[in-house]
Scaffold this motif. Sequence first.
Motif, PDB file in Angstrom:
ATOM      1  N   ASN A   1      -0.129 -36.164   7.588  1.00 27.26           N
ATOM      2  CA  ASN A   1       1.306 -36.213   7.303  1.00 27.26           C
ATOM      3  C   ASN A   1       2.044 -35.755   8.564  1.00 27.26           C
ATOM      4  O   ASN A   1       1.883 -34.623   9.025  1.00 27.26           O
ATOM      5  N   HIS A   2       2.847 -36.637   9.118  1.00 24.32           N
ATOM      6  CA  HIS A   2       3.556 -36.365  10.374  1.00 24.32           C
ATOM      7  C   HIS A   2       4.403 -35.087  10.280  1.00 24.32           C
ATOM      8  O   HIS A   2       4.502 -34.328  11.247  1.00 24.32           O
ATOM      9  N   LEU A   3       4.995 -34.860   9.117  1.00 25.04           N
ATOM     10  CA  LEU A   3       5.890 -33.697   8.959  1.00 25.04           C
ATOM     11  C   LEU A   3       5.080 -32.402   8.978  1.00 25.04           C
ATOM     12  O   LEU A   3       5.465 -31.413   9.620  1.00 25.04           O
TER      13      LEU A   3
ATOM     14  N   ALA B   1       2.293 -32.025  10.465  1.00 28.53           N
ATOM     15  CA  ALA B   1       1.808 -31.851  11.843  1.00 28.53           C
ATOM     16  C   ALA B   1       2.865 -31.181  12.713  1.00 28.53           C
ATOM     17  O   ALA B   1       2.550 -30.307  13.533  1.00 28.53           O
ATOM     18  N   HIS B   2       4.130 -31.583  12.541  1.00 29.55           N
ATOM     19  CA  HIS B   2       5.196 -30.924  13.317  1.00 29.55           C
ATOM     20  C   HIS B   2       5.197 -29.418  13.020  1.00 29.55           C
ATOM     21  O   HIS B   2       5.310 -28.597  13.929  1.00 29.55           O
ATOM     22  N   VAL B   3       5.092 -29.082  11.745  1.00 30.85           N
ATOM     23  CA  VAL B   3       5.215 -27.669  11.356  1.00 30.85           C
ATOM     24  C   VAL B   3       4.019 -26.854  11.861  1.00 30.85           C
ATOM     25  O   VAL B   3       4.174 -25.706  12.287  1.00 30.85           O
TER      26      VAL B   3
ATOM     27  N   THR C   1      13.242 -30.074  12.513  1.00 32.20           N
ATOM     28  CA  THR C   1      14.499 -30.663  12.994  1.00 32.20           C
ATOM     29  C   THR C   1      14.144 -31.746  14.008  1.00 32.20           C
ATOM     30  O   THR C   1      13.767 -31.444  15.129  1.00 32.20           O
ATOM     31  N   SER C   2      14.233 -33.007  13.603  1.00 35.96           N
ATOM     32  CA  SER C   2      13.850 -34.052  14.558  1.00 35.96           C
ATOM     33  C   SER C   2      14.808 -35.220  14.485  1.00 35.96           C
ATOM     34  O   SER C   2      15.827 -35.163  13.796  1.00 35.96           O
ATOM     35  N   GLY C   3      14.454 -36.306  15.204  1.00 39.06           N
ATOM     36  CA  GLY C   3      15.314 -37.478  15.220  1.00 39.06           C
ATOM     37  C   GLY C   3      15.297 -38.194  13.874  1.00 39.06           C
ATOM     38  O   GLY C   3      16.263 -38.864  13.513  1.00 39.06           O
TER      39      GLY C   3
ATOM     40  N   ALA D   1       8.382 -32.339  20.345  1.00 39.05           N
ATOM     41  CA  ALA D   1       8.572 -33.778  20.102  1.00 39.05           C
ATOM     42  C   ALA D   1       7.247 -34.372  19.627  1.00 39.05           C
ATOM     43  O   ALA D   1       6.226 -33.682  19.589  1.00 39.05           O
ATOM     44  N   ASP D   2       7.273 -35.663  19.281  1.00 43.05           N
ATOM     45  CA  ASP D   2       6.063 -36.304  18.781  1.00 43.05           C
ATOM     46  C   ASP D   2       4.958 -36.271  19.834  1.00 43.05           C
ATOM     47  O   ASP D   2       5.208 -36.542  21.017  1.00 43.05           O
ATOM     48  N   ASN D   3       3.750 -35.968  19.409  1.00 39.29           N
ATOM     49  CA  ASN D   3       2.621 -35.886  20.344  1.00 39.29           C
ATOM     50  C   ASN D   3       1.318 -35.994  19.558  1.00 39.29           C
ATOM     51  O   ASN D   3       1.290 -35.778  18.344  1.00 39.29           O
TER      52      ASN D   3
HETATM   53 ZN    ZN Z   1       8.363 -36.513  14.682  1.00 36.11          ZN
END
Ligand code: ZN
Length: 355
Positions: free
Chosen positions: A109-111, A113-115, A133-135, A314-316
């Motif tokens: 889950n991309h979200l 992963a950000h967290v 908080t992203s685009g 950012a996305d990575n």
């Molecule tokens: Zn993202």
Amino acid sequence: MITLGIETSCDETGLALIEDGRLLAETLSTQEEIHNLFGGVVPEIAAREHLKTINRQFQVLLERAECPAQKIDVVAVTRGPGLLGCLLVGMGLAKGIVLGVKAKLIGVNHLQAHVLAVGLEEEIIFPALGLLTSGGHTNTFFLPSPTELQPLGRTLDDSCGEILDKTAKMLNLPYPGGKYIDILAEGREPNEKLFPRPYLDNQNLDFSFSGLKTAVAVYLQKNPHLRLPVLPSDRELDLLKGSKELGQVCSSLLWAVNGALRIKTERALKASKKAKSLILCGGVAKSPFLRQVMADLAAKKGLRFHVPSPFLCADNGAMIAFTGETLAKAGLFHNLNLDAVPRGRPVPWDYVSRF
Ligand code: ZN
Ligand code: KG4
């Protein structure tokens, strides 16, 4: 355990190899310059650009890590939410590698992963409250443990990054605009009467930024001289820093956006009293202003503050690898039926447990 992470949900192609929480190598290719021409991401172009670069990036990644593909134990791939055509490019590579080297597969889950990304740099204290908080997203989550993600608040319309990017577009600043709004706001006092802090007069934990976007659009229509005649070069941007009026508009916008994020996060903390830490993440978390606002909030509440280095905001691919490894170590995997989840649909909890 060696885990490959693959990220292609939007306009960054990111790959990374990690071994037991340690980053071995990563590659990142951004499409910012291409989408800059359109003032936003064009999904079909984005998918095609991923396809053009991803195989070469995989080769480069293996060379950088000095790791043959056969050593990969787990392939972690962003399964959503994201742009469907883009996600499918990453999924195609992931499944090909899984078949080729007999690795295990896990959809991330991309979200989440950000967290969890900051976990690559320091140990996250759980339970935690996450503010993404992203685009594409603005969410709060309660995380009882590294493998659990409980949604609290989400945006009902635009994300906080989108309002920055759209304002930048209206001003004719480059895409993505958050960085440029920051640069122009530096050292300028906000006018707190210019824009409202949006969607606070309610009892829920959700966000809404579309009203603020309208307020900015109306203000800029009334003040057309603020719109730049042509996209500025880096040198021209330096000159723009001297504009007090433009600087104050940007600073006032940040006051409104960051204020709404702070107040709603404070309410989310009240609703999750067990949280011991606050995690700020996503592309907008690169903003030094927002980092300060949330560091102050964490200090006020006596919480540990976690925020990743800018390259992990950012996305990575590294955040996907790290999250995949975390779930894999808990025995959670997928099989080759794994499907992509487009934006707007919840990511299902459909792991196949191997324990
Ligand atoms: Zn993202
Ligand atoms: O996480 P991200 O790379 O992509 C998504 O998953 O959406 O976030 C991109 C967002 C954009 O809205 C961009 O304007 C914002 O992050 N951003 C920033 C900064 N750098 C990128 N916002 C504020 N300050 C920055 N320095």
